[in-house]
Design a protein around this motif. Sequence first.
Motif, mmCIF file in Angstrom:
data_model
loop_
_atom_site.group_PDB
_atom_site.id
_atom_site.type_symbol
_atom_site.label_atom_id
_atom_site.label_comp_id
_atom_site.label_asym_id
_atom_site.label_seq_id
_atom_site.Cartn_x
_atom_site.Cartn_y
_atom_site.Cartn_z
ATOM 1 N N THR A 1 -49.217 138.046 8.413
ATOM 2 C CA THR A 1 -47.896 137.463 8.629
ATOM 3 C C THR A 1 -46.817 138.398 8.102
ATOM 4 O O THR A 1 -46.945 138.950 7.010
ATOM 5 N N GLN A 2 -45.766 138.574 8.874
ATOM 6 C CA GLN A 2 -44.671 139.466 8.523
ATOM 7 C C GLN A 2 -43.580 138.702 7.772
ATOM 8 O O GLN A 2 -43.398 137.495 7.966
ATOM 9 N N VAL A 3 -42.820 139.422 6.941
ATOM 10 C CA VAL A 3 -41.668 138.821 6.280
ATOM 11 C C VAL A 3 -40.519 139.825 6.274
ATOM 12 O O VAL A 3 -40.734 141.038 6.198
ATOM 13 N N VAL A 4 -39.322 139.297 6.397
ATOM 14 C CA VAL A 4 -38.100 140.089 6.229
ATOM 15 C C VAL A 4 -37.228 139.349 5.225
ATOM 16 O O VAL A 4 -36.943 138.153 5.396
ATOM 17 N N ALA A 5 -36.810 140.032 4.173
ATOM 18 C CA ALA A 5 -35.922 139.460 3.168
ATOM 19 C C ALA A 5 -34.629 140.271 3.152
ATOM 20 O O ALA A 5 -34.663 141.489 2.970
ATOM 21 N N VAL A 6 -33.512 139.599 3.372
ATOM 22 C CA VAL A 6 -32.213 140.271 3.428
ATOM 23 C C VAL A 6 -31.335 139.739 2.303
ATOM 24 O O VAL A 6 -31.136 138.520 2.189
ATOM 25 N N TYR A 7 -30.813 140.653 1.503
ATOM 26 C CA TYR A 7 -29.969 140.308 0.364
ATOM 27 C C TYR A 7 -28.503 140.555 0.688
ATOM 28 O O TYR A 7 -28.143 141.602 1.243
ATOM 29 N N TRP A 8 -27.670 139.573 0.275
ATOM 30 C CA TRP A 8 -26.232 139.633 0.499
ATOM 31 C C TRP A 8 -25.486 139.412 -0.814
ATOM 32 O O TRP A 8 -26.027 138.805 -1.746
ATOM 33 N N ASP A 9 -24.229 139.853 -0.819
ATOM 34 C CA ASP A 9 -23.432 139.620 -2.017
ATOM 35 C C ASP A 9 -22.857 138.208 -2.067
ATOM 36 O O ASP A 9 -22.395 137.760 -3.119
ATOM 37 N N SER A 10 -22.901 137.485 -0.931
ATOM 38 C CA SER A 10 -22.398 136.116 -0.919
ATOM 39 C C SER A 10 -22.940 135.374 0.306
ATOM 40 O O SER A 10 -23.328 135.984 1.310
ATOM 41 N N LYS A 11 -22.943 134.064 0.209
ATOM 42 C CA LYS A 11 -23.341 133.225 1.350
ATOM 43 C C LYS A 11 -22.361 133.401 2.498
ATOM 44 O O LYS A 11 -22.754 133.394 3.676
ATOM 45 N N SER B 1 -26.997 140.583 -6.174
ATOM 46 C CA SER B 1 -27.051 139.737 -4.979
ATOM 47 C C SER B 1 -26.896 138.271 -5.366
ATOM 48 O O SER B 1 -27.326 137.838 -6.426
ATOM 49 N N GLN B 2 -26.265 137.529 -4.465
ATOM 50 C CA GLN B 2 -26.025 136.101 -4.676
ATOM 51 C C GLN B 2 -26.718 135.221 -3.646
ATOM 52 O O GLN B 2 -26.742 133.995 -3.795
ATOM 53 N N PHE B 3 -27.267 135.856 -2.605
ATOM 54 C CA PHE B 3 -27.784 135.087 -1.484
ATOM 55 C C PHE B 3 -28.907 135.861 -0.812
ATOM 56 O O PHE B 3 -28.853 137.084 -0.709
ATOM 57 N N ILE B 4 -29.934 135.117 -0.352
ATOM 58 C CA ILE B 4 -31.073 135.754 0.320
ATOM 59 C C ILE B 4 -31.440 134.986 1.580
ATOM 60 O O ILE B 4 -31.375 133.752 1.616
ATOM 61 N N GLU B 5 -31.791 135.731 2.606
ATOM 62 C CA GLU B 5 -32.391 135.179 3.823
ATOM 63 C C GLU B 5 -33.850 135.628 3.854
ATOM 64 O O GLU B 5 -34.142 136.813 3.677
ATOM 65 N N ILE B 6 -34.765 134.695 4.095
ATOM 66 C CA ILE B 6 -36.181 135.024 4.176
ATOM 67 C C ILE B 6 -36.720 134.502 5.498
ATOM 68 O O ILE B 6 -36.694 133.295 5.755
ATOM 69 N N MET B 7 -37.191 135.410 6.329
ATOM 70 C CA MET B 7 -37.783 135.020 7.603
ATOM 71 C C MET B 7 -39.217 135.508 7.656
ATOM 72 O O MET B 7 -39.485 136.690 7.449
ATOM 73 N N SER B 8 -40.152 134.600 7.921
ATOM 74 C CA SER B 8 -41.558 134.972 8.091
ATOM 75 C C SER B 8 -41.999 134.606 9.501
ATOM 76 O O SER B 8 -41.461 133.679 10.125
ATOM 77 N N PHE B 9 -42.998 135.335 9.999
ATOM 78 C CA PHE B 9 -43.431 135.133 11.381
ATOM 79 C C PHE B 9 -44.708 135.922 11.636
ATOM 80 O O PHE B 9 -45.047 136.856 10.907
ATOM 81 N N ALA B 10 -45.410 135.549 12.704
ATOM 82 C CA ALA B 10 -46.512 136.345 13.235
ATOM 83 C C ALA B 10 -46.053 136.998 14.522
ATOM 84 O O ALA B 10 -45.213 136.449 15.242
ATOM 85 N N VAL B 11 -46.569 138.183 14.790
ATOM 86 C CA VAL B 11 -46.259 138.825 16.067
ATOM 87 C C VAL B 11 -47.297 138.418 17.102
ATOM 88 O O VAL B 11 -48.397 137.981 16.772
ATOM 89 N N LYS B 12 -46.928 138.556 18.351
ATOM 90 C CA LYS B 12 -47.807 138.145 19.444
ATOM 91 C C LYS B 12 -49.071 139.015 19.485
ATOM 92 O O LYS B 12 -49.011 140.208 19.170
ATOM 93 N N PRO B 13 -50.203 138.435 19.860
ATOM 94 C CA PRO B 13 -51.435 139.224 20.004
ATOM 95 C C PRO B 13 -51.219 140.393 20.964
ATOM 96 O O PRO B 13 -50.559 140.261 21.992
#
Length: 231
Positions: free
Chosen positions: A183-193, A134-146
């Motif tokens: 807190t939740q996280v999603v990490a997405v890996y890509w082969d390029s930007k 992988s050459q690129f990563i997206e990282i999104m963190s967040f809380a879900v609604k009560p």
Amino acid sequence: MRTSFIYLLLPVWLLASCGEPSNTPVDMSSSVIMEVTTFQINEAVDAAEFAQRDFKVENDFTSKQPGFIKRQSGVDDQGNYAVVVFWENASNADASMQKFMSDASVADYAQMINAPTMKMTRYGMDQAFTATGSQFIEIMSFAVKPGTDLDAFQRVNQRVETEFTGKKTGFLQRLTGTNESGTQVVAVYWDSKEHSDAALQPFMEAPIAQEFMQDMEQSTISMGRYAFLNK
């Protein structure tokens, strides 16, 4: 003096990894750990010099620690950095951090970092890292609604991959996790930007993305997109 500077970073890291619980806490003792540290480098530091020193820290220090799985360093378009390290468990991550704080061999690396900008969070992940190359990563963190049904939310979370992200050119892996505050996280890996860029706007317009994001506390969403160094 250099070793003392490293100790100054410890309260910053611990403060950044804490906070008020936003969702149901998770037991991270038996999970693969993804440790995410974000920061800026000091103005006087040359970016190419930092990248070289970062590579040596990975090769000579971090990768030698018990429980180490994978380390990746990246930078975004605004010059913000992220270091992502996978550990076999939380105890290994703790031990490595304590050693880093007291090891003089990495003191000069720590001094390149703007300490007040540093934030570190650890997440217990749903699966092991497999996105080699992988050459690129997206990282999104967040809380879900009560009041959100977390089981139902996680089913939608997984559908994001099967119905959208996993079908896109350049996609390698999508990991999800939760920290001790919920807190939740999603990490997405890509082969390029370029492939990540191409998928970004269509994702925001996709019905599954809108269903996924409707249960998030919008004010807590944090998104980082980083091209890896030393590749």
